[in-house]
Design an enzyme around this catalytic site. Sequence first.
Site, PDB file in Angstrom:
ATOM      1  N   PRO A  23       0.828  -1.210   0.000  1.00  0.00           N
ATOM      2  CA  PRO A  23       0.000   0.000   0.000  1.00  0.00           C
ATOM      3  C   PRO A  23       0.866   1.265   0.000  1.00  0.00           C
ATOM      4  O   PRO A  23       1.848   1.344   0.731  1.00  0.00           O
ATOM      5  CB  PRO A  23      -0.795  -0.117   1.301  1.00  0.00           C
ATOM      6  CG  PRO A  23      -0.001  -1.054   2.162  1.00  0.00           C
ATOM      7  CD  PRO A  23       0.666  -1.999   1.217  1.00  0.00           C
ATOM      8  N   CYS A  25       0.283   5.484  -0.003  1.00  0.00           N
ATOM      9  CA  CYS A  25      -0.497   6.723  -0.041  1.00  0.00           C
ATOM     10  C   CYS A  25      -0.074   7.545  -1.246  1.00  0.00           C
ATOM     11  O   CYS A  25       1.124   7.735  -1.482  1.00  0.00           O
ATOM     12  CB  CYS A  25      -0.234   7.558   1.205  1.00  0.00           C
ATOM     13  SG  CYS A  25      -0.965   6.880   2.678  1.00  0.00           S
ATOM     14  N   ALA A  57      -3.479   3.247   2.458  1.00  0.00           N
ATOM     15  CA  ALA A  57      -4.116   3.471   3.754  1.00  0.00           C
ATOM     16  C   ALA A  57      -5.350   4.349   3.538  1.00  0.00           C
ATOM     17  O   ALA A  57      -5.236   5.503   3.142  1.00  0.00           O
ATOM     18  CB  ALA A  57      -3.143   4.146   4.702  1.00  0.00           C
ATOM     19  N   GLN A  99      -6.314  -1.254   2.185  1.00  0.00           N
ATOM     20  CA  GLN A  99      -5.832  -1.154   3.560  1.00  0.00           C
ATOM     21  C   GLN A  99      -6.724  -0.185   4.327  1.00  0.00           C
ATOM     22  O   GLN A  99      -6.834   0.990   3.947  1.00  0.00           O
ATOM     23  CB  GLN A  99      -4.383  -0.647   3.568  1.00  0.00           C
ATOM     24  CG  GLN A  99      -3.728  -0.769   4.926  1.00  0.00           C
ATOM     25  CD  GLN A  99      -2.324  -0.179   4.963  1.00  0.00           C
ATOM     26  OE1 GLN A  99      -2.104   0.922   4.470  1.00  0.00           O
ATOM     27  NE2 GLN A  99      -1.389  -0.896   5.563  1.00  0.00           N
ATOM     28  N   TYR A 184       0.557   4.491  13.605  1.00  0.00           N
ATOM     29  CA  TYR A 184      -0.824   4.963  13.506  1.00  0.00           C
ATOM     30  C   TYR A 184      -1.675   4.327  14.604  1.00  0.00           C
ATOM     31  O   TYR A 184      -1.178   3.571  15.421  1.00  0.00           O
ATOM     32  CB  TYR A 184      -1.353   4.719  12.091  1.00  0.00           C
ATOM     33  CG  TYR A 184      -0.509   5.467  11.057  1.00  0.00           C
ATOM     34  CD1 TYR A 184      -0.341   6.842  11.154  1.00  0.00           C
ATOM     35  CD2 TYR A 184       0.159   4.798  10.043  1.00  0.00           C
ATOM     36  CE1 TYR A 184       0.456   7.540  10.247  1.00  0.00           C
ATOM     37  CE2 TYR A 184       0.953   5.485   9.128  1.00  0.00           C
ATOM     38  CZ  TYR A 184       1.099   6.861   9.238  1.00  0.00           C
ATOM     39  OH  TYR A 184       1.887   7.543   8.350  1.00  0.00           O
ATOM     40  N   ARG A 232      -1.364  -5.534   8.786  1.00  0.00           N
ATOM     41  CA  ARG A 232       0.026  -5.053   8.726  1.00  0.00           C
ATOM     42  C   ARG A 232       0.432  -4.597  10.121  1.00  0.00           C
ATOM     43  O   ARG A 232      -0.270  -3.829  10.777  1.00  0.00           O
ATOM     44  CB  ARG A 232       0.178  -3.908   7.726  1.00  0.00           C
ATOM     45  CG  ARG A 232       1.599  -3.351   7.729  1.00  0.00           C
ATOM     46  CD  ARG A 232       1.900  -2.441   6.570  1.00  0.00           C
ATOM     47  NE  ARG A 232       2.391  -3.213   5.422  1.00  0.00           N
ATOM     48  CZ  ARG A 232       3.121  -2.701   4.430  1.00  0.00           C
ATOM     49  NH1 ARG A 232       3.442  -1.425   4.427  1.00  0.00           N
ATOM     50  NH2 ARG A 232       3.537  -3.450   3.444  1.00  0.00           N
ATOM     51  N   LEU A 303      12.793  -2.765   1.180  1.00  0.00           N
ATOM     52  CA  LEU A 303      14.025  -2.823   0.401  1.00  0.00           C
ATOM     53  C   LEU A 303      14.261  -4.194  -0.227  1.00  0.00           C
ATOM     54  O   LEU A 303      15.343  -4.758  -0.108  1.00  0.00           O
ATOM     55  CB  LEU A 303      15.218  -2.377   1.241  1.00  0.00           C
ATOM     56  CG  LEU A 303      15.384  -0.855   1.322  1.00  0.00           C
ATOM     57  CD1 LEU A 303      16.573  -0.497   2.195  1.00  0.00           C
ATOM     58  CD2 LEU A 303      15.547  -0.235  -0.070  1.00  0.00           C
ATOM     59  N   ARG A 326       8.537   1.039  -3.224  1.00  0.00           N
ATOM     60  CA  ARG A 326       9.221   2.038  -4.040  1.00  0.00           C
ATOM     61  C   ARG A 326       9.684   1.518  -5.389  1.00  0.00           C
ATOM     62  O   ARG A 326       9.628   2.238  -6.393  1.00  0.00           O
ATOM     63  CB  ARG A 326      10.378   2.665  -3.248  1.00  0.00           C
ATOM     64  CG  ARG A 326       9.862   3.580  -2.138  1.00  0.00           C
ATOM     65  CD  ARG A 326      10.919   3.893  -1.125  1.00  0.00           C
ATOM     66  NE  ARG A 326      11.300   2.707  -0.355  1.00  0.00           N
ATOM     67  CZ  ARG A 326      12.194   2.701   0.618  1.00  0.00           C
ATOM     68  NH1 ARG A 326      12.814   3.819   0.946  1.00  0.00           N
ATOM     69  NH2 ARG A 326      12.468   1.591   1.273  1.00  0.00           N
TER      70      ARG A 326
HETATM   71  C1  LIG Z   1       4.925   6.810  -1.271  1.00  0.00           C
HETATM   72  C2  LIG Z   1       4.750   5.780  -0.175  1.00  0.00           C
HETATM   73  C3  LIG Z   1       3.525   5.667   0.464  1.00  0.00           C
HETATM   74  C4  LIG Z   1       3.319   4.690   1.447  1.00  0.00           C
HETATM   75  N1  LIG Z   1       2.080   4.517   1.999  1.00  0.00           N
HETATM   76  C5  LIG Z   1       1.845   3.469   2.814  1.00  0.00           C
HETATM   77  C6  LIG Z   1       0.533   3.146   3.211  1.00  0.00           C
HETATM   78  O1  LIG Z   1      -0.463   3.751   2.778  1.00  0.00           O
HETATM   79  N2  LIG Z   1       0.368   2.110   4.072  1.00  0.00           N
HETATM   80  C7  LIG Z   1       1.427   1.363   4.519  1.00  0.00           C
HETATM   81  O2  LIG Z   1       1.234   0.441   5.303  1.00  0.00           O
HETATM   82  N3  LIG Z   1       2.675   1.628   4.106  1.00  0.00           N
HETATM   83  C8  LIG Z   1       2.910   2.644   3.252  1.00  0.00           C
HETATM   84  N4  LIG Z   1       4.165   2.850   2.778  1.00  0.00           N
HETATM   85  C9  LIG Z   1       5.227   1.898   3.120  1.00  0.00           C
HETATM   86  C10 LIG Z   1       5.370   0.825   2.023  1.00  0.00           C
HETATM   87  O3  LIG Z   1       4.177   0.087   1.862  1.00  0.00           O
HETATM   88  C11 LIG Z   1       6.528  -0.113   2.329  1.00  0.00           C
HETATM   89  O4  LIG Z   1       6.244  -0.825   3.508  1.00  0.00           O
HETATM   90  C12 LIG Z   1       7.862   0.611   2.486  1.00  0.00           C
HETATM   91  O5  LIG Z   1       8.026   1.618   1.494  1.00  0.00           O
HETATM   92  C13 LIG Z   1       9.052  -0.340   2.402  1.00  0.00           C
HETATM   93  O6  LIG Z   1       9.024  -1.057   1.185  1.00  0.00           O
HETATM   94  P1  LIG Z   1       9.968  -0.631  -0.074  1.00  0.00           P
HETATM   95  O7  LIG Z   1      11.378  -0.662   0.418  1.00  0.00           O
HETATM   96  O8  LIG Z   1       9.674  -1.699  -1.107  1.00  0.00           O
HETATM   97  O9  LIG Z   1       9.574   0.732  -0.530  1.00  0.00           O
HETATM   98  C14 LIG Z   1       4.396   3.841   1.822  1.00  0.00           C
HETATM   99  C15 LIG Z   1       5.639   3.998   1.194  1.00  0.00           C
HETATM  100  C16 LIG Z   1       5.816   4.922   0.193  1.00  0.00           C
HETATM  101  C17 LIG Z   1       7.146   5.008  -0.514  1.00  0.00           C
END
Ligand SMILES: Cc1cc2nc3c(=O)[nH]c(=O)nc-3n(C[C@H](O)[C@H](O)[C@H](O)COP(=O)(O)O)c2cc1C
Length: 357
Positions: A23, A25, A57, A99, A184, A232, A303, A326
């Site tokens: 997820p 945002c 979210a 979510q 949260y 989560r 990551l 990402r």
């Molecule tokens: C732009 C952005 C928005 C995010 N929004 C949420 C969200 O709405 N809910 C959530 O649980 N995590 C959110 N995250 C966290 C990601 O879901 C993820 O757990 C985190 O970026 C680590 O994974 P990655 O290394 O693949 O980016 C967000 C991350 C990014 C970069």
Amino acid sequence: MAHLFEPLELRDVRLRNRVMASPMCQYSAIAGVPQPWHLVHLGGLARGGAGLVMAEATAVVPEGRISPRDTGLWDDALAEAWAPIAAFVRAQGAVPGIQLAHAGDKASTWWPWAGQRGSVPHGEGADDGWQTVGPSDTGYPGLAAPRALPTEELPGLVAAFVAAARRALAAGFEVIELHAAHGYLLHEFLSPLSNDRTDGYGGDLLGRSRLLQEVAAAVRAAWPAERPLLVRISATDWVEGGLTIDDTVVVAGWLRDLGVDLVDVSSAGISADQQIPVAPGYQVPLARRIRHEAGVRTAAVGLITEPAHAEAIVAEGSADLVALARVLLRDPQWPLRAAHELGAEVDWPPQLRRGRW
Ligand SMILES: Cc1cc2nc3c(=O)[nH]c(=O)nc-3n(C[C@H](O)[C@H](O)[C@H](O)COP(=O)(O)O)c2cc1C
């Protein structure tokens, strides 16, 4: 066949592979309403081959939004706005999930490109802020102080999650994830660093997890038995005296007993003092412990960017799903590329086939 591209059955829902679009945002809603941006963003992730596409979210009440530009599901018109998005994701062969969230004392903040940081001043406009709530009145450093939620308001909060789950069903979502991570509201109740309540919703781990357990049980009862429910969690606060992986193994077991089908294992977000050992796959060992010690399916996130790494996480049994965030922003068709690199046969959308490797 690569393990990453084996289907996963969760209740009666079948994911075509083990890649979950985590997820994210988008801070692009207006008064909670998802926009064409959300269709393109989530639709693009479905088109790109993910098995499960989790919408960002989404607040169960307006004051539960992280920013004024977050999406919501607090009324039926919002469910109608989500419906074509869920339908498009499904039409691409992905499973649409959403979510459900309440940002607690970290609500009412500026979106990342607003040019300001911290809490948004209160007002009546669509982009204005509001009074936040939390388990305690101390709140998060640098943000406006929350109002501590009195015990008698908690059933209303549980009911808001249930009503949002019903609307998610009406909108056509097939998976719900409860957001109990990242500092949260549900995490604020869980962590000893943010919860100093003296009622039945504070104190020991059982008390601090009571709100999450009540929400999980009530949503489980309202959500069809054939559809999966995910949670989560922040598996550790990465702070001395905070929530630990030993705690979350216990909580994950309670959630499993309540009918939660998979725990999506993230970490952190409750304290400015957190010391996160950021490195590729740094949260995978947490997912692995929860999977093996609590006996519940897990998603690993954080990551994970290389197909071979994602494949190894599933193959070695650390997690059932690999959630990507990402890397999908820069490469929404990562799953199609990963399938090629791992030698897996996957269906491409017919419109894209001439571009196939
Ligand atoms: C732009 C952005 C928005 C995010 N929004 C949420 C969200 O709405 N809910 C959530 O649980 N995590 C959110 N995250 C966290 C990601 O879901 C993820 O757990 C985190 O970026 C680590 O994974 P990655 O290394 O693949 O980016 C967000 C991350 C990014 C970069």
